[in-house]
Write an enzyme that holds these catalytic residues in place. Structure first.
Site, short mmCIF file in Angstrom:
data_model
loop_
_atom_site.label_atom_id
_atom_site.label_comp_id
_atom_site.label_asym_id
_atom_site.label_seq_id
_atom_site.Cartn_x
_atom_site.Cartn_y
_atom_site.Cartn_z
CG PHE A 94 -29.06 16.73 -26.70
CD1 PHE A 94 -29.17 16.37 -28.63
CD2 PHE A 94 -28.98 17.54 -26.88
CE1 PHE A 94 -29.70 17.71 -29.14
CE2 PHE A 94 -29.55 17.72 -27.79
CZ PHE A 94 -30.19 18.59 -28.41
CG ASP A 147 -23.73 18.21 -21.79
OD1 ASP A 147 -24.27 19.32 -20.90
OD2 ASP A 147 -23.88 18.05 -22.52
CE LYS A 155 -31.25 22.17 -22.15
NZ LYS A 155 -31.15 21.04 -23.03
C1 LIG Z 1 -30.24 21.01 -24.00
C2 LIG Z 1 -28.85 20.36 -24.16
C3 LIG Z 1 -27.60 20.53 -24.85
C4 LIG Z 1 -27.50 22.25 -25.61
O1 LIG Z 1 -27.87 23.19 -25.33
P1 LIG Z 1 -28.55 24.65 -26.43
O2 LIG Z 1 -28.61 25.18 -25.27
O3 LIG Z 1 -30.22 24.35 -26.76
O4 LIG Z 1 -27.70 24.84 -27.19
C5 LIG Z 1 -26.04 20.31 -24.89
N1 LIG Z 1 -26.35 19.30 -23.35
C6 LIG Z 1 -27.46 18.43 -23.44
C7 LIG Z 1 -26.82 17.72 -22.05
C8 LIG Z 1 -28.63 19.33 -23.06
O5 LIG Z 1 -29.72 19.01 -22.25
#
Ligand SMILES: *Cc1c(COP(=O)(O)O)cnc(C)c1O
Length: 424
Positions: free
Chosen positions: A156, A241, A270
């Site tokens: 994700f 990520d 985040k």
């Molecule tokens: C939440 C998340 C995203 C996307 O972040 P947004 O601020 O919602 O665009 C990307 N990668 C990971 C691992 C996430 O948990």
């Protein structure tokens, strides 16, 4: 004032929770991109959220780790308030007094040279992908238009058209094609499969060191080091990520730290915005991020004074190591308290730091049903992928609050199992 679990969550609250309807509102003007749990939050402080009827809920989600430092953290609120009065936006057409300080703080935390400030996580992932492709053409020498990025199953990385194109979640991608080419998917956790997918055109590997949305999936300790070796041998960038796993959640500043791996690029988001503003960043060395020249990438709000100020304060909190240590200590408690539920309503429990994915026995209930029952008991948690519930309370939670939250889960599972023979 010292708040105990009891003062926060009185008996009358509990009765009220149990009585509330669980039907979502009809006639909403919101497009149905979410199916929220039946909780209408009004205010929040620390680890407690209060709804519009005055019921209190223990936050065991933390906005998917965006709220790592708790609601209304005094240092973050003070920074935000001060900056609100001073200046909130000038755009990157000009420099501002907080910009270099923020970049210095973030790059120092990550041990890297440069950063690109963005807003949302998805934007930061897109930024990293653009950088990786340009690096492949200009530095590695991949022929124009041929760069490939290897991603993992179950990933994700956000919701843009490019990113959902390399998701394997049918809900995330279905109906949104055509998708951008240039991505290759390999099984998560399998470094040999990843190496087999590397070609002369491979620019980068994009991975979550722990897969959050997939249900807190923690790879074997040897996986990321093996991926690092593959990337080194084939001149491929490792893009980590850490949007959900980074900034303290796992008991280290970055999840990669647990296995001694340094990625070429950290993707942050985040918690970087302190739960106050959207703030994301791509952090890497000059050799990589230096490929971006003026006019080639940007964002109206990226690096805005308010986000810079809050983000700098977030890095200040992380610099002491206090929150990472809390996540380790409370995570050990969480692991210990969840263990007895294995085989008693839970089929599997995965914990790293103060972050758990628990798989509910599907014959008992769905993850959604468990989260609805938790909400009725005053606990906010979120299901993911059918039978999994993710637990990620703010890192400021107290041990007795954490125990109380896990007790509610245990009670929910017990009541779902019904009045069978006593369980030991
Ligand atoms: C939440 C998340 C995203 C996307 O972040 P947004 O601020 O919602 O665009 C990307 N990668 C990971 C691992 C996430 O948990």
């Amino acid at each position: 004032m010292v708040h105990t679990v009891e003062t926060h969550h009185r008996q009358e609250d509990r009765v009220h929770h149990d009585d509330r309807a669980v039907t979502p509102g009809r006639g909403s003007r919101l497009a149905t991109t979410y199916a929220p749990l039946p909780v209408r939050a009004a205010t929040a402080e620390g680890v407690w959220v209060t709804d519009d009827a005055g019921c209190r809920f223990l936050d065991m989600l933390s906005a998917y780790s965006a709220m790592n430092f708790g609601h209304g953290h005094p240092a973050l609120l003070a920074a935000a308030r001060e900056q609100l009065e001073a200046m909130t936006l000038v755009s990157r057409a000009f420099d501002h007094t907080g910009l270099e300080r923020y970049a210095a703080a973030v790059t120092e935390l990550a041990g890297k040279d440069l950063m690109v400030p963005m807003n949302t996580g998805a934007e930061a992932v897109e930024t990293a992908l653009k950088v990786a492709r340009k690096w492949a053409y200009e530095v590695k020498g991949v022929p124009q238009g041929r760069a490939e990025v290897i991603v993992a199953s179950g990933n994700f990385h956000g919701r843009t058209t490019t990113i959902v194109g390399f998701s394997d979640d049918p809900d995330a991608r279905g109906g949104f094609g055509p998708f951008a080419p240039g991505f290759v998917t390999v099984p998560y956790g399998d470094a040999a499969a990843l190496e087999a997918a590397v070609t002369a055109d491979t620019a980068a590997v994009l991975l979550e060191p722990v897969q959050g949305e997939a249900g807190v999936v923690i790879p074997d300790a040897g996986y990321l080091p093996a991926v690092r070796r593959v990337c080194d041998e084939h001149d491929v960038l490792l893009l980590a990520d850490e949007i959900q796993s980074g900034l303290g959640r796992t008991g280290a500043t970055f999840a990669c730290d647990h296995v001694g791996v340094t990625p070429d690029v950290y993707i942050l988001g985040k918690a970087l915005g302190g739960g106050i503003v959207p703030a994301s960043a791509v952090v890497g060395d000059r050799e990589v991020l230096g490929v971006l020249r003026p006019g080639q990438h940007g964002s109206t709000f990226g690096g805005n004074p308010l986000a810079c100020r809050v983000g700098t304060a977030v890095v200040g909190l992380l610099r002491t190591g206090e929150y990472q240590e809390r996540a380790r200590r409370l995570g050990a408690q969480l692991r210990e308290e969840l263990a007895p539920l294995l085989g008693h309503g839970l089929e599997e429990v995965r914990v790293i730091g103060l972050w758990a994915g628990v798989d509910v026995d599907p014959s008992l209930a769905t993850g959604r049903e468990v989260c609805e029952a938790l909400a009725r008991r005053g606990v906010l948690a979120k299901d993911t992928h059918g039978s999994t519930v993710r637990l990620s309370p703010p890192l400021v939670i107290e041990p007795d609050e954490l125990s109380w939250g896990v007790e509610q889960l245990a009670d929910v599972l017990r009541s779902l199992a019904g009045p069978g023979p006593a369980q030991g």
